[in-house]
Scaffold this motif. Structure first.
Motif, short mmCIF file in Angstrom:
data_model
loop_
_atom_site.label_atom_id
_atom_site.label_comp_id
_atom_site.label_asym_id
_atom_site.label_seq_id
_atom_site.Cartn_x
_atom_site.Cartn_y
_atom_site.Cartn_z
N ASN A 146 1.05 -1.40 0.28
CA ASN A 146 -0.06 -0.03 -0.12
C ASN A 146 0.50 1.81 0.10
OD1 ASN A 146 -2.92 -1.25 0.15
ND2 ASN A 146 -1.78 -1.98 2.18
N THR A 180 -0.68 1.46 8.12
CA THR A 180 -1.35 0.36 6.58
C THR A 180 -0.87 -0.32 6.07
OG1 THR A 180 -2.18 2.78 5.90
CG2 THR A 180 -2.87 0.99 4.76
N ALA A 187 -5.29 -2.71 3.45
CA ALA A 187 -6.86 -1.91 2.97
C ALA A 187 -6.88 -2.77 1.98
CB ALA A 187 -5.79 -0.78 2.35
N LEU A 213 -9.08 2.50 -4.15
CA LEU A 213 -8.49 1.77 -2.70
C LEU A 213 -9.69 1.99 -2.13
CD1 LEU A 213 -7.19 1.67 0.17
CD2 LEU A 213 -6.87 4.72 -0.31
N ARG A 260 -11.03 1.15 1.28
CA ARG A 260 -10.69 1.38 2.52
C ARG A 260 -9.72 1.15 3.83
NH1 ARG A 260 -12.23 4.00 7.27
NH2 ARG A 260 -12.04 2.89 9.41
N ARG A 261 -8.97 2.29 4.15
CA ARG A 261 -8.01 2.16 5.04
C ARG A 261 -8.36 2.53 6.18
NH1 ARG A 261 -5.41 5.78 7.75
NH2 ARG A 261 -3.11 5.46 8.38
N SER A 262 -8.25 1.39 7.09
CA SER A 262 -8.06 1.80 8.55
C SER A 262 -8.18 2.81 9.51
CB SER A 262 -7.86 -0.17 9.27
OG SER A 262 -8.55 0.43 10.41
N GLU A 314 -12.12 -5.11 11.52
CA GLU A 314 -10.37 -4.19 11.47
C GLU A 314 -10.01 -4.62 12.50
OE1 GLU A 314 -10.87 -0.30 10.31
OE2 GLU A 314 -12.13 -0.36 8.07
#
Length: 527
Positions: free
Chosen positions: A149, A156, A159, A178, A180-182, A207
Motif C-alpha cells: 500500500n 497501513t 487496506a 482504494l 478502505r484504509r483502517s 478491522e
C-alpha cells in the motif's frame, strides 16, 4: 424461540454465507488442513451439516512445508446464475513480498458433489480475503485486502482495494481503487464483503486485527467501487465488537444474509476462552446474530449489544450428537482432514473389515509436511474421544496412536512403540512451551493385542487413558493442560483450532513396514 452460539462450534473461522431459495450454504477457512474450504448446508440457520469441500485435488490446493496458521484463508461463497463460486487465497508465509498470496476462485453448478469444483481461475491483484460481488447489471467486482500500500499513511498494514474483473479470466478491467484504509491503531482492514440493498452498495470490513481488537465496520456507496462513506452518527462503527473481558470475544469477519422471511442475519467468527485459563484452544468458531436496519438504512447487529451465547429469533438447535466412523469399504465419512496436502493416499478401509489401515510415512506429526495422520475437528469443549488400535511395530522407529492436535507446535499424543529388548510401550507425549521440546510418560504393556486409547476432554485439560482388551477399566496416564496447545509466540499457530485424530509415523525418515489398524473411533460430546 432461541438457539445457542456458536452455530458451528469448533475450528470454523471466517464464515461466508449465501442463500439459494430456502437453502443456506456457508463456507469456512481450513488453513493448512486438507481438503480445503469446508462447505456446510442448513435450512434453518441453526443446524448445519458438512456437505463437502471446494478444494479437494492437488491441482486446486498444494500446501507442503507451510507453517501453522497459513494455507487457505478467508473464503467468500456466492451463488450467481446457477453456479456457486468460492474466492480465496493460499498463504504460504508472511513478511516476504515473494510469498504474497495470489487469490483465485473455483466454481461449480453442483455444490453437493466435491468433484465438480473447477480448477482455480486466478486474479491479478495480490492479497488475501478475496470477495466476489455480482452486480445486477452483469458486472463482477473483486475486493481484496492488499498488503502493498505505497503512499498510504502509516500504519497501513492491510487496506481494502476493489476492481472490476472479467469473470471468465479473472483479469482486471481497470486499475484497483482504494475502498478502505483502517483508522484503527492496528492499521488492519481485511475480510471485506460487498453486498447491495435498497439501491446502496454496502462494504463490511473486519478491522483491528483478528485478536482481541477484532471488530466489524460498515460503509456504503452509490457505486461498488466507492467512494464509501461512514454512518453520520458518531460512534456507529464498529457495528460488532465484543470486549476482551467477555465470554465471547475477538468477534468480526462478518458476512450478511437475508432469510426467507425477510429477516437479516450476520455470521462472524469469535473465540470462547476457558474461564480459568483464558486459552481458546477450540479456535475461532462461527457465530450468528440478528440484524435490523435503522431509519437511515444502516445495519445494526444484535441491537448494538455484545454477542452472547443465546440467539433469539431462531429455532432451538439440536445438541451435538455422538459420532463414529464405521470404516466401510466405500471409504471415510466426510470431515476427516490431513495436515497439509498428502503426497499419496496412506490409508485404506478395505484391508480389514470395519478397520482403518494407516501406513506411516517418513514424516512425524511435528514436521512441516504431511504426516500420515487423519484428523477431525473437536466440536465440543467437553467429551470423550476413544480409539482401538492394533499395532505391532516391526522396529523401534515405528509409532502409531491418537492425538489432540492443534499444530506441530501444540499437540498431545498417546501412542504405541517398542524398544530393543523391551516389551511394547504406550507413550504419552506432549509439547512443552517452556523448553520448545517434548515431555513423555512411558508405560510398558504386557499384551500384543489391541489397546484402547482415549482422551477425556474438559474446557481446561485432557485426561489421557489406556486400556487393554483384557482390562475392565481405563488406566489414567496423566492429565495435560489444554494450555500446551496454545503458542502465542508462533505467528499463525493460534489461528486454527483443535482436532482429534489418529496417526502412524516413523522417526527414521522412511515408511513403516506394517500398518496400524484402528477401529471403534468415536467422540461423545459431554456439554
Amino acid at each position: 424461540m432461541s438457539t445457542r452460539n456458536p452455530i458451528l462450534p469448533g475450528f470454523n473461522p471466517d464464515p461466508s454465507i449465501c442463500r439459494v431459495n430456502s437453502d443456506y450454504f456457508l463456507a469456512t477457512s481450513t488453513f493448512e488442513f486438507f481438503p480445503g474450504v469446508a462447505i456446510y448446508h442448513s435450512t434453518d440457520l441453526v443446524d448445519w451439516v458438512l456437505i463437502g469441500h471446494a478444494l479437494t485435488r492437488h491441482s486446486q490446493l498444494t500446501i507442503r512445508g507451510t507453517q501453522p496458521g497459513f494455507g487457505v484463508w478467508a473464503p467468500t461463497l456466492r451463488h450467481h446464475k446457477g453456479r456457486f463460486y468460492v474466492a480465496t487465497a493460499i498463504a504460504q508465509g508472511w513478511g516476504d513480498q515473494s510469498t504474497t498470496p495470489r487469490g483465485f476462485y473455483v466454481s461449480t453448478d453442483n455444490i453437493w458433489d466435491d468433484t465438480t469444483w473447477t480448477d482455480p481461475v486466478f486474479f491479478d491483484v495480490l492479497g488475501i480475503d478475496q470477495d466476489l460481488f455480482f452486480d445486477d447489471d452483469g458486472r463482477t467486482y473483486l475486493s481484496v485486502a492488499k498488503t502493498k500500500n505505497d503512499g498510504l499513511p502509516h500504519p497501513t498494514w492491510e487496506a481494502i482495494w476493489g476492481v472490476e474483473i472479467d469473470l471468465a479470466s479473472g483479469r482486471n478491467k481497470g486499475s484497483p481503487i482504494l475502498l478502505r484504509r483502517s483508522t484503527t491503531d492496528s492499521g488492519v482492514a481485511e475480510g471485506s464483503h460487498i453486498f447491495k440493498r435498497g439501491g446502496w452498495y454496502y462494504l463490511c470490513v473486519a478491522e483491528g486485527g483478528t485478536e482481541e481488537g477484532h471488530q466489524e465496520w460498515i460503509f456504503r456507496s452509490e457505486s461498488p467501487l466507492g467512494p464509501y462513506e461512514e454512518p453520520e452518527a458518531k460512534g456507529f462503527n464498529p457495528i460488532l465488537y465484543n470486549a476482551p473481558d467477555l465470554p465471547i470475544r475477538c468477534t468480526g469477519h462478518t458476512d450478511f444474509v437475508e432469510a426467507t422471511d425477510g429477516q437479516w442475519w450476520a455470521v462472524f467468527l469469535g473465540l470462547r476462552p476457558s474461564s480459568s485459563s483464558g486459552i481458546a484452544h477450540m479456535g475461532r468458531e462461527t457465530f450468528i446474530a440478528p440484524v435490523e436496519w435503522d431509519s437511515q438504512g444502516w445495519p445494526v447487529i444484535n441491537g448494538g449489544r455484545p454477542v452472547t451465547s443465546e440467539v433469539r429469533g431462531l429455532p432451538h438447535s439440536k445438541p451435538p450428537g455422538a459420532w463414529t466412523d464405521p470404516f466401510s469399504k466405500s471409504g471415510l465419512t466426510k470431515g476427516w482432514y490431513h495436515s497439509q496436502t498428502p503426497y499419496r493416499k496412506e490409508y485404506n478401509t478395505t484391508e480389514r473389515e470395519g478397520w482403518l489401515a494407516l501406513y506411516g510415512n517418513g514424516y512425524m506429526i511435528h514436521d512441516s509436511a504431511c504426516p500420515s495422520m487423519l484428523l477431525r475437528k473437536q466440536n465440543s469443549l467437553s467429551g470423550n474421544w476413544s480409539v482401538r488400535i492394533d499395532f505391532t511395530p516391526s522396529n523401534e522407529y515405528e509409532e502409531a496412536g491418537t492425538t489432540v492436535f492443534r499444530s506441530k507446535f501444540g499437540f498431545i499424543a498417546l501412542l504405541l512403540r517398542k524398544r530393543r529388548g523391551a516389551p511394547k510401550q504406550v507413550v504419552l507425549r506432549w509439547t512443552d512451551k517452556e523448553t520448545d521440546s517434548y515431555k513423555e510418560i512411558v508405560r510398558d504393556l504386557d499384551t500384543d493385542g489391541p489397546v484402547d486409547l482415549a482422551f477425556r476432554a474438559s474446557p481446561n485439560a485432557y485426561t489421557c487413558l489406556i486400556k487393554t482388551v483384557e482390562d475392565d477399566e481405563y488406566y489414567e496416564m496423566a492429565t495435560v493442560s489444554s494450555g500446551v496447545l496454545q503458542r502465542e509466540d508462533k505467528f499463525g499457530s493460534c489461528f486454527t483450532g483443535v482436532h482429534l485424530g489418529v496417526f502412524a509415523q516413523n522417526s527414521n525418515h522412511t515408511s513403516n513396514l506394517v500398518p496400524a489398524y484402528f477401529t471403534q473411533i468415536s467422540f461423545s460430546p459431554a456439554e
